[in-house]
Design a protein around this motif. Sequence first.
Motif, PDB file in Angstrom:
ATOM      1  N   THR A 222       0.819  -1.219   0.000  1.00 20.17           N
ATOM      2  CA  THR A 222       0.000   0.000   0.000  1.00 20.17           C
ATOM      3  C   THR A 222       0.851   1.268   0.000  1.00 20.17           C
ATOM      4  N   ILE A 223       2.137   1.141   0.381  1.00 16.96           N
ATOM      5  CA  ILE A 223       3.006   2.318   0.369  1.00 16.96           C
ATOM      6  C   ILE A 223       4.047   2.272  -0.747  1.00 16.96           C
ATOM      7  N   TYR A 224       4.086   1.142  -1.483  1.00 14.13           N
ATOM      8  CA  TYR A 224       5.007   1.044  -2.613  1.00 14.13           C
ATOM      9  C   TYR A 224       4.244   0.506  -3.811  1.00 14.13           C
ATOM     10  N   ASN A 225       4.120   1.328  -4.849  1.00 11.69           N
ATOM     11  CA  ASN A 225       3.369   0.924  -6.034  1.00 11.69           C
ATOM     12  C   ASN A 225       3.946   1.641  -7.250  1.00 11.69           C
ATOM     13  N   LYS A 226       4.076   0.898  -8.339  1.00 14.30           N
ATOM     14  CA  LYS A 226       4.600   1.448  -9.585  1.00 14.30           C
ATOM     15  C   LYS A 226       5.977   2.104  -9.382  1.00 14.30           C
ATOM     16  N   LYS A 227       6.834   1.359  -8.616  1.00  9.29           N
ATOM     17  CA  LYS A 227       8.215   1.767  -8.364  1.00  9.29           C
ATOM     18  C   LYS A 227       8.315   3.126  -7.672  1.00  9.29           C
ATOM     19  N   GLN A 228       7.277   3.477  -6.925  1.00  9.75           N
ATOM     20  CA  GLN A 228       7.276   4.725  -6.186  1.00  9.75           C
ATOM     21  C   GLN A 228       6.784   4.488  -4.759  1.00  9.75           C
ATOM     22  N   PHE A 229       7.380   5.211  -3.792  1.00  9.24           N
ATOM     23  CA  PHE A 229       6.925   5.136  -2.411  1.00  9.24           C
ATOM     24  C   PHE A 229       5.899   6.232  -2.163  1.00  9.24           C
ATOM     25  N   HIS A 230       4.820   5.866  -1.488  1.00  4.35           N
ATOM     26  CA  HIS A 230       3.762   6.809  -1.173  1.00  4.35           C
ATOM     27  C   HIS A 230       3.691   6.990   0.339  1.00  4.35           C
ATOM     28  N   PHE A 231       3.656   8.230   0.774  1.00  4.08           N
ATOM     29  CA  PHE A 231       3.663   8.538   2.201  1.00  4.08           C
ATOM     30  C   PHE A 231       2.242   8.389   2.761  1.00  4.08           C
ATOM     31  N   ASN A 232       1.965   7.200   3.372  1.00  2.00           N
ATOM     32  CA  ASN A 232       0.668   6.943   4.000  1.00  2.00           C
ATOM     33  C   ASN A 232       0.891   6.647   5.482  1.00  2.00           C
ATOM     34  N   ILE A 233       0.397   7.515   6.340  1.00  4.71           N
ATOM     35  CA  ILE A 233       0.688   7.425   7.774  1.00  4.71           C
ATOM     36  C   ILE A 233       0.149   6.145   8.394  1.00  4.71           C
ATOM     37  N   ILE A 234      -1.120   5.810   8.132  1.00  3.09           N
ATOM     38  CA  ILE A 234      -1.770   4.663   8.788  1.00  3.09           C
ATOM     39  C   ILE A 234      -1.052   3.350   8.476  1.00  3.09           C
ATOM     40  N   PRO A 235      -0.767   3.030   7.189  1.00  6.41           N
ATOM     41  CA  PRO A 235      -0.033   1.783   6.917  1.00  6.41           C
ATOM     42  C   PRO A 235       1.334   1.719   7.587  1.00  6.41           C
ATOM     43  N   ILE A 236       2.048   2.845   7.657  1.00  9.43           N
ATOM     44  CA  ILE A 236       3.380   2.846   8.277  1.00  9.43           C
ATOM     45  C   ILE A 236       3.272   2.515   9.764  1.00  9.43           C
ATOM     46  N   ILE A 237       2.275   3.097  10.442  1.00  8.05           N
ATOM     47  CA  ILE A 237       2.059   2.808  11.863  1.00  8.05           C
ATOM     48  C   ILE A 237       1.743   1.329  12.071  1.00  8.05           C
ATOM     49  N   PHE A 238       0.873   0.797  11.215  1.00 12.28           N
ATOM     50  CA  PHE A 238       0.492  -0.616  11.353  1.00 12.28           C
ATOM     51  C   PHE A 238       1.626  -1.562  10.972  1.00 12.28           C
ATOM     52  N   ILE A 239       2.506  -1.133  10.073  1.00 11.46           N
ATOM     53  CA  ILE A 239       3.697  -1.939   9.768  1.00 11.46           C
ATOM     54  C   ILE A 239       4.581  -2.051  11.006  1.00 11.46           C
ATOM     55  N   GLY A 240       4.717  -0.955  11.755  1.00  7.02           N
ATOM     56  CA  GLY A 240       5.483  -0.985  12.999  1.00  7.02           C
ATOM     57  C   GLY A 240       4.877  -1.944  14.013  1.00  7.02           C
ATOM     58  N   ILE A 241       3.553  -1.905  14.174  1.00  8.73           N
ATOM     59  CA  ILE A 241       2.860  -2.800  15.111  1.00  8.73           C
ATOM     60  C   ILE A 241       3.005  -4.254  14.673  1.00  8.73           C
ATOM     61  N   ASP A 242       2.768  -4.485  13.375  1.00 12.67           N
ATOM     62  CA  ASP A 242       2.818  -5.851  12.843  1.00 12.67           C
ATOM     63  C   ASP A 242       4.228  -6.434  12.930  1.00 12.67           C
ATOM     64  N   SER A 243       5.250  -5.613  12.678  1.00 12.46           N
ATOM     65  CA  SER A 243       6.637  -6.075  12.755  1.00 12.46           C
ATOM     66  C   SER A 243       6.983  -6.524  14.169  1.00 12.46           C
ATOM     67  N   ALA A 244       6.501  -5.758  15.167  1.00  9.76           N
ATOM     68  CA  ALA A 244       6.766  -6.119  16.561  1.00  9.76           C
ATOM     69  C   ALA A 244       6.085  -7.430  16.931  1.00  9.76           C
ATOM     70  N   LEU A 245       4.837  -7.608  16.492  1.00  7.38           N
ATOM     71  CA  LEU A 245       4.119  -8.855  16.779  1.00  7.38           C
ATOM     72  C   LEU A 245       4.795 -10.043  16.096  1.00  7.38           C
ATOM     73  N   LEU A 246       5.270  -9.822  14.874  1.00 12.07           N
ATOM     74  CA  LEU A 246       5.996 -10.874  14.154  1.00 12.07           C
ATOM     75  C   LEU A 246       7.241 -11.293  14.922  1.00 12.07           C
ATOM     76  N   TYR A 247       7.978 -10.300  15.401  1.00 13.60           N
ATOM     77  CA  TYR A 247       9.221 -10.591  16.130  1.00 13.60           C
ATOM     78  C   TYR A 247       8.939 -11.352  17.424  1.00 13.60           C
ATOM     79  N   LYS A 248       7.903 -10.953  18.145  1.00 15.82           N
ATOM     80  CA  LYS A 248       7.581 -11.621  19.406  1.00 15.82           C
ATOM     81  C   LYS A 248       7.005 -13.023  19.170  1.00 15.82           C
ATOM     82  N   MET A 249       6.289 -13.200  18.074  1.00 16.86           N
ATOM     83  CA  MET A 249       5.692 -14.504  17.772  1.00 16.86           C
ATOM     84  C   MET A 249       6.727 -15.466  17.192  1.00 16.86           C
ATOM     85  N   LYS A 250       7.580 -14.966  16.294  1.00 14.38           N
ATOM     86  CA  LYS A 250       8.563 -15.815  15.608  1.00 14.38           C
ATOM     87  C   LYS A 250       9.821 -14.974  15.382  1.00 14.38           C
ATOM     88  N   PRO A 251      10.755 -14.974  16.334  1.00 14.89           N
ATOM     89  CA  PRO A 251      11.922 -14.085  16.244  1.00 14.89           C
ATOM     90  C   PRO A 251      12.700 -14.176  14.934  1.00 14.89           C
TER      91      PRO A 251
END
Length: 385
Positions: A222-251
């Motif tokens: 959702t933030i990378y499309n057609k070889k361009q990065f798009h500044f979307n606040i909500i997806p970036i915040i949720f990527i941070g949350i999801d990355s942390a859960l991934l690390y805690k679930m499966k290091p």
Amino acid sequence: MIQKLSNYLVNIFLVLLGTISLIGAVTELAVMQNKLSVTKNILFTSLVLVIVCIFIFRKQVKNLVELCCASKYIFNVIFLVIFCGLIFYQLNMIQALTGIMEFDPAFIYSLILHKPIVGSSYFSWYPNLLLLLNIENVVYHLLDNPNIYFFLKSLNVINLFLIDAGLMLIFLTVKKQLNKKYAFITLLMAILIFGLTPYIAIPYSDNWAFFLMSIYIFLLSTIYNKKQFHFNIIPIIFIGIDSALLYKMKPSTIIVLIATIVVLFVTILSKGKQYLNFQNIKKQLLILFLFIMPFLLTISTCDYFVDNNNLIKIEKNSSAGPLHFMAMGLHGDGGYWWDFNSKDESLPPKDRKGYEIKVIKKDIRDFGTLNNFLNFKNKLATGLK
């Protein structure tokens, strides 16, 4: 220039990985055929023949897929039939396979049912089990303390949701980045590789990691499309949350976050002045902040619930380190190594690193024989299971 070089290096890596996987698969065929019954050997051989036929008639198969994707009505009908058939198959598998288990899944649900098989030292030694323990404990209480069979069956139904939702997210991601045809082919491959497996009847962290990883990849799309990065606040915040859960679930999934950072770094370097101006640097620092803060808050929240769970007391600073898992993965077939684990756990924390390095060096020296090299190659081919 930098982007072409990085693509070249990635292609070399993929060719090597594909070659190792094929060698590993061919090596295992003879062993597997000796273990299977006559009926299962016939089914397996038939599957191989179908795959060979698909390769031989790949142009016709490609035309058929394009025809299905061209008609919205035909595509929707086929898609619905496949997914309904998959869910029906999975529900039957849950009904047939749900039952008591061993090792980590059993250790977790036994503790929740107040019939612990292992003590606090085990969960302190393997802290990656603690997030799953808390999740399953919540499910248990939401179901009003059911019996063991209903509890395990409910966990497997959750597995069904995790796997199928992950498959759908992968489909949507490929469709967004490429097109519907490649998304459909990817979905079929993902169903064969993971959707049809007995993982659905094992309440363990792998299914959660698959689901969280699918979310991670979808959010990236959702933030990378057609070889361009798009500044979307909500997806970036949720990527941070999801990355942390991934690390805690499966290091081990932290490798995906590292890979993302490397790709972003190469992309920024390849674009040169387009990204290295004051305005873009300010935006990149804001993105970094929007990622790091939710990541750290999620990690802290998980740690709080771990420290304050009502099931078991966790001993801090007593968990197994990365070298422990590296040593275990390099030994034999990469599976659980009871003798090494017992000795390593019994050592004082200050002595463990030296012992683990010694074992790793011995394992590497053992690759000098052809037999042990083949074992190592098979571990690579099966993902260091």
